[in-house]
Design a protein around this motif. Sequence first.
Motif, PDB file in Angstrom:
ATOM      1  N   GLY A 117      31.311 -30.283   1.185  1.00 20.22           N
ATOM      2  CA  GLY A 117      30.290 -31.010   1.692  1.00 20.22           C
ATOM      3  C   GLY A 117      30.504 -31.653   3.104  1.00 20.22           C
ATOM      4  N   ARG A 118      31.831 -31.937   3.481  1.00 23.72           N
ATOM      5  CA  ARG A 118      32.154 -32.644   4.702  1.00 23.72           C
ATOM      6  C   ARG A 118      32.085 -31.439   5.625  1.00 23.72           C
ATOM      7  NH1 ARG A 118      33.587 -38.022   4.545  1.00 23.72           N
ATOM      8  NH2 ARG A 118      33.823 -38.963   2.542  1.00 23.72           N
ATOM      9  N   LYS A 119      32.460 -30.376   5.426  1.00 26.44           N
ATOM     10  CA  LYS A 119      32.684 -29.181   6.117  1.00 26.44           C
ATOM     11  C   LYS A 119      31.210 -28.860   6.757  1.00 26.44           C
ATOM     12  CE  LYS A 119      37.101 -27.238   5.103  1.00 26.44           C
ATOM     13  NZ  LYS A 119      37.743 -25.874   4.848  1.00 26.44           N
ATOM     14  N   ILE A 120      30.440 -29.192   5.761  1.00 29.76           N
ATOM     15  CA  ILE A 120      28.926 -28.562   6.289  1.00 29.76           C
ATOM     16  C   ILE A 120      28.268 -29.413   7.099  1.00 29.76           C
ATOM     17  CG2 ILE A 120      26.658 -28.389   5.286  1.00 29.76           C
ATOM     18  CD1 ILE A 120      27.882 -27.249   2.839  1.00 29.76           C
ATOM     19  N   THR A 121      28.537 -30.904   6.714  1.00 27.31           N
ATOM     20  CA  THR A 121      28.076 -32.061   7.768  1.00 27.31           C
ATOM     21  C   THR A 121      28.697 -31.934   9.127  1.00 27.31           C
ATOM     22  OG1 THR A 121      27.260 -34.366   7.673  1.00 27.31           O
ATOM     23  CG2 THR A 121      29.481 -33.870   7.069  1.00 27.31           C
ATOM     24  N   ALA A 122      30.072 -31.800   9.002  1.00 27.69           N
ATOM     25  CA  ALA A 122      30.781 -31.494  10.340  1.00 27.69           C
ATOM     26  C   ALA A 122      30.091 -30.368  11.178  1.00 27.69           C
ATOM     27  CB  ALA A 122      32.201 -31.325  10.124  1.00 27.69           C
ATOM     28  N   PHE A 123      29.809 -29.281  10.709  1.00 28.20           N
ATOM     29  CA  PHE A 123      28.996 -28.424  11.571  1.00 28.20           C
ATOM     30  C   PHE A 123      27.771 -28.801  11.987  1.00 28.20           C
ATOM     31  CE2 PHE A 123      25.731 -24.978  11.459  1.00 28.20           C
ATOM     32  CZ  PHE A 123      26.148 -24.091  12.448  1.00 28.20           C
ATOM     33  N   TRP A 124      27.162 -29.533  11.082  1.00 24.58           N
ATOM     34  CA  TRP A 124      25.836 -29.848  12.005  1.00 24.58           C
ATOM     35  C   TRP A 124      25.959 -30.832  12.718  1.00 24.58           C
ATOM     36  CZ3 TRP A 124      21.698 -27.274  12.180  1.00 24.58           C
ATOM     37  CH2 TRP A 124      21.599 -26.240  11.161  1.00 24.58           C
ATOM     38  N   VAL A 125      27.056 -31.736  12.754  1.00 27.18           N
ATOM     39  CA  VAL A 125      27.354 -32.760  13.852  1.00 27.18           C
ATOM     40  C   VAL A 125      27.742 -31.768  14.891  1.00 27.18           C
ATOM     41  CG1 VAL A 125      29.189 -34.394  14.545  1.00 27.18           C
ATOM     42  CG2 VAL A 125      27.924 -34.373  11.943  1.00 27.18           C
ATOM     43  N   TYR A 126      28.541 -30.788  14.940  1.00 25.56           N
ATOM     44  CA  TYR A 126      28.957 -30.195  15.907  1.00 25.56           C
ATOM     45  C   TYR A 126      27.659 -29.541  16.751  1.00 25.56           C
ATOM     46  CZ  TYR A 126      31.141 -26.212  18.407  1.00 25.56           C
ATOM     47  OH  TYR A 126      31.626 -25.485  19.662  1.00 25.56           O
ATOM     48  N   VAL A 127      26.619 -29.088  15.846  1.00 28.08           N
ATOM     49  CA  VAL A 127      25.509 -28.601  16.535  1.00 28.08           C
ATOM     50  C   VAL A 127      24.581 -29.711  17.205  1.00 28.08           C
ATOM     51  CG1 VAL A 127      23.299 -27.733  15.988  1.00 28.08           C
ATOM     52  CG2 VAL A 127      25.175 -26.769  15.001  1.00 28.08           C
ATOM     53  N   ASN A 128      24.579 -30.783  16.711  1.00 21.71           N
ATOM     54  CA  ASN A 128      23.721 -32.077  17.234  1.00 21.71           C
ATOM     55  C   ASN A 128      24.336 -32.682  18.237  1.00 21.71           C
ATOM     56  OD1 ASN A 128      21.384 -31.542  15.315  1.00 21.71           O
ATOM     57  ND2 ASN A 128      22.492 -32.556  13.756  1.00 21.71           N
ATOM     58  N   THR A 129      25.600 -32.406  18.508  1.00 23.10           N
ATOM     59  CA  THR A 129      26.123 -32.975  19.851  1.00 23.10           C
ATOM     60  C   THR A 129      26.541 -32.064  20.627  1.00 23.10           C
ATOM     61  OG1 THR A 129      28.442 -32.752  18.838  1.00 23.10           O
ATOM     62  CG2 THR A 129      27.385 -34.973  18.390  1.00 23.10           C
ATOM     63  N   LEU A 130      25.929 -30.898  20.646  1.00 23.62           N
ATOM     64  CA  LEU A 130      25.976 -29.721  21.542  1.00 23.62           C
ATOM     65  C   LEU A 130      27.464 -29.239  21.782  1.00 23.62           C
ATOM     66  CD1 LEU A 130      23.563 -31.110  24.440  1.00 23.62           C
ATOM     67  CD2 LEU A 130      23.262 -29.531  22.415  1.00 23.62           C
ATOM     68  N   GLY A 131      27.911 -29.357  20.746  1.00 13.90           N
ATOM     69  CA  GLY A 131      29.617 -28.954  20.637  1.00 13.90           C
ATOM     70  C   GLY A 131      30.729 -30.082  21.106  1.00 13.90           C
ATOM     71  N   VAL A 143      31.421 -33.000  19.314  1.00 22.67           N
ATOM     72  CA  VAL A 143      32.032 -33.635  18.340  1.00 22.67           C
ATOM     73  C   VAL A 143      32.289 -32.449  17.151  1.00 22.67           C
ATOM     74  CG1 VAL A 143      32.013 -35.326  16.418  1.00 22.67           C
ATOM     75  CG2 VAL A 143      31.265 -35.850  18.691  1.00 22.67           C
ATOM     76  N   LYS A 144      33.479 -32.213  16.739  1.00 15.30           N
ATOM     77  CA  LYS A 144      33.451 -31.283  15.521  1.00 15.30           C
ATOM     78  C   LYS A 144      34.517 -32.063  14.412  1.00 15.30           C
ATOM     79  CE  LYS A 144      37.557 -29.447  17.856  1.00 15.30           C
ATOM     80  NZ  LYS A 144      38.251 -28.175  18.599  1.00 15.30           N
ATOM     81  N   GLU A 145      34.705 -33.451  14.356  1.00 14.63           N
ATOM     82  CA  GLU A 145      35.229 -34.014  13.544  1.00 14.63           C
ATOM     83  C   GLU A 145      34.415 -34.444  12.362  1.00 14.63           C
ATOM     84  OE1 GLU A 145      37.917 -33.991  17.073  1.00 14.63           O
ATOM     85  OE2 GLU A 145      35.727 -34.616  16.591  1.00 14.63           O
ATOM     86  N   ASP A 146      35.076 -34.671  11.281  1.00 11.92           N
ATOM     87  CA  ASP A 146      34.230 -35.315   9.985  1.00 11.92           C
ATOM     88  C   ASP A 146      33.988 -36.740  10.260  1.00 11.92           C
ATOM     89  OD1 ASP A 146      33.535 -36.507   7.603  1.00 11.92           O
ATOM     90  OD2 ASP A 146      35.249 -35.502   6.606  1.00 11.92           O
ATOM     91  N   THR A 147      32.768 -36.970  10.240  1.00 15.39           N
ATOM     92  CA  THR A 147      32.079 -38.370  10.761  1.00 15.39           C
ATOM     93  C   THR A 147      31.593 -39.226   9.603  1.00 15.39           C
ATOM     94  OG1 THR A 147      29.969 -37.293  10.909  1.00 15.39           O
ATOM     95  CG2 THR A 147      31.090 -37.083  12.981  1.00 15.39           C
ATOM     96  N   MET A 148      32.135 -39.080   8.328  1.00 10.65           N
ATOM     97  CA  MET A 148      31.634 -39.721   7.075  1.00 10.65           C
ATOM     98  C   MET A 148      32.848 -40.874   6.701  1.00 10.65           C
ATOM     99  SD  MET A 148      29.491 -36.888   5.141  1.00 10.65           S
ATOM    100  CE  MET A 148      28.773 -38.374   3.784  1.00 10.65           C
ATOM    101  N   ILE A 149      33.675 -40.993   7.518  1.00 12.55           N
ATOM    102  CA  ILE A 149      34.609 -41.878   7.375  1.00 12.55           C
ATOM    103  C   ILE A 149      34.379 -43.170   7.806  1.00 12.55           C
ATOM    104  CG2 ILE A 149      37.170 -42.461   7.346  1.00 12.55           C
ATOM    105  CD1 ILE A 149      36.369 -39.706   6.110  1.00 12.55           C
ATOM    106  N   GLY A 150      34.490 -44.064   6.998  1.00 10.05           N
ATOM    107  CA  GLY A 150      34.107 -45.507   7.210  1.00 10.05           C
ATOM    108  C   GLY A 150      35.297 -46.464   7.622  1.00 10.05           C
ATOM    109  N   MET A 151      35.912 -45.997   8.704  1.00  4.94           N
ATOM    110  CA  MET A 151      36.959 -46.796   9.398  1.00  4.94           C
ATOM    111  C   MET A 151      36.866 -46.773  10.967  1.00  4.94           C
ATOM    112  SD  MET A 151      41.130 -46.629   8.526  1.00  4.94           S
ATOM    113  CE  MET A 151      42.310 -48.192   9.174  1.00  4.94           C
ATOM    114  N   ARG A 152      36.330 -47.614  11.608  1.00  4.64           N
ATOM    115  CA  ARG A 152      35.661 -47.601  12.807  1.00  4.64           C
ATOM    116  C   ARG A 152      35.841 -48.758  13.566  1.00  4.64           C
ATOM    117  NH1 ARG A 152      30.160 -43.946  12.041  1.00  4.64           N
ATOM    118  NH2 ARG A 152      31.380 -41.997  11.530  1.00  4.64           N
ATOM    119  N   ILE A 153      35.883 -48.655  14.854  1.00  3.90           N
ATOM    120  CA  ILE A 153      35.599 -49.964  15.770  1.00  3.90           C
ATOM    121  C   ILE A 153      34.349 -49.895  16.423  1.00  3.90           C
ATOM    122  CG2 ILE A 153      36.654 -51.414  17.656  1.00  3.90           C
ATOM    123  CD1 ILE A 153      39.471 -50.819  16.671  1.00  3.90           C
TER     124      ILE A 153
END
Length: 559
Positions: A130-144, A146-156
């Motif tokens: 599931g995370r690989k699928i959403t990572a692909f769409w993040v890659y598309v929606n950021t025009l390439g 961002v390709k990392e997993d973006t569902m991790i809740g540890m951020r500043i």
Amino acid sequence: MRNNLCFLIPYYNHPENINKLLNKLLTYNLPVIIVDDGSNPLLTSVLTVSSPLITIISYSINQGKGSAVITGMKKALEMGFHSCFQIDADAQHDLLKINEFLEVYKHAPESLICAKPVYSDDIPKSRLYGRKITAFWVYVNTLGAVKEDTMIGMRIYPLTKLNSILKCVKGKRMDFDTDILLCCYKNNINIKWVDVNITYSDNNVSHFRMVKDNVLISLMHTRHFLSLPLLLFKKNYRQVIKSLEEKKWWNKKEKAGIFLLKITLYLVTILPAFILKFVIFIVTLFYYAVNKEERNNIAIYRKNLKNYFKDEVKEILSHTSVFSNFYAFSESICDKIAVWKGKIEYNDLVFANEKYLHNELSFGFGKIHKSGQILLVSHFGNIEVLRAVSRHIKETKIAILVYQKNSQAFASIINEISQTDLRAYDVEDLSIDKMLELSELLKSGCHIGIMADRVSVNDKKNIKVKFLGQDCYLPTGAFILAGLLKCPVTTIWCEKINGKYNIELEKIADNIILSRNKEESVRKYVEQYVSILEKHVKNNPSQWFNFYNFWQVTNENNK
């Protein structure tokens, strides 16, 4: 700098690790904001750690992780903090990485600093895929970008830019983490990454709702995908004044940008042909819609073609349009990838004169030692198909001369997926040593491919000629190089007709004699090339992929 930062914990029925997490965070002597998102009262009571550094905000009804984080952000901003360090309450994240986050924050306080997950073997397969699928769409929606997993809740999060970010954010539950990252990207906030180990224990509690949250995530990705035309416009086309240098082709990225190339590579690999054709149409429609300048340039080309050949092209132009050139170009990208991956072979090609092609391109054809020659190629058809030829004809070797400023990344992708390396030389670096190297290549039977239908970076190496009845400038460099290296010049064409690539070689000269005025001494050869090019564009106008204004390129030094 750390005085401007606080911790933020969205909490919902995670009693197992919350006190352990709080005790760890308090060792940093930083304020902690906890947003209790409607937890069960009995589970809320486990919050036994007491400290003046802790602020608790409580909801009576669960509103979702995204809502809890946004509430905590607004509270942190109200309390005067510059940034907040969000950490999930489930303790899946490696807390030893907090120091690394703080170090990155010290040097980049205006950035969004995200955890880049490093999963252990205990991650459930359903989550991994599931995370690989959403990572692909993040890659598309950021025009390439961002390709990392973006569902991790540890951020500043940089709170000072919160208002502009939250105008874009719609996600209030598990879609929030990805949604806000995409909004940060759209608002030009720099994103940095820190590797963080993620573990899944047997007693881990997940509040991810398999159906509802996946639907929300899918809708979120769809919303961002539909907004891509506007994003492209903002990032690439909103320029009040374009200088002359920006209009020159060598300062523009090729139409087949790296992002588009990688996306196409992925789609060509996984999609069946009938779905791929539909995707090609949709992607082409999108690029056609947002590229007004390129649409106009193709329209000018078609107008010149019609005026020059008149009734000879009337019927073929009536069955095609400006969109046809865009669509044919998109198809050519897919065919490039098919060639690189070995899916288009020699038997898939059609030859005007196969024996002549073998004789000209092969090294040591029969018993005759043959040196290489200059092969003139154009932004017409799909010259990459020649790789299928070079794999079949024994000892065929081809190098290319390119303007490497905008082709290095492109070539690296080709070499990454292709069965053969692309040997490229920079046209700006033709020193004596490089010329000697090219001469040795030719003697060894290697051919040198040069694009002949784009003006040279050096204005003095261009010459004014008529193409489709209109003045334009074309480069003389390939012909002068052939004269200096004393080698033949041949044009080579690969155009798609009825689903097949037709290959044809047409000789320009076996030997070019240069006079003192080198540019003028090669004029007749440039005009001969133009005549051959005109014949091909007349027969197949949609295969012309010069998307810049070919007839309005100025040559300041020749005025």
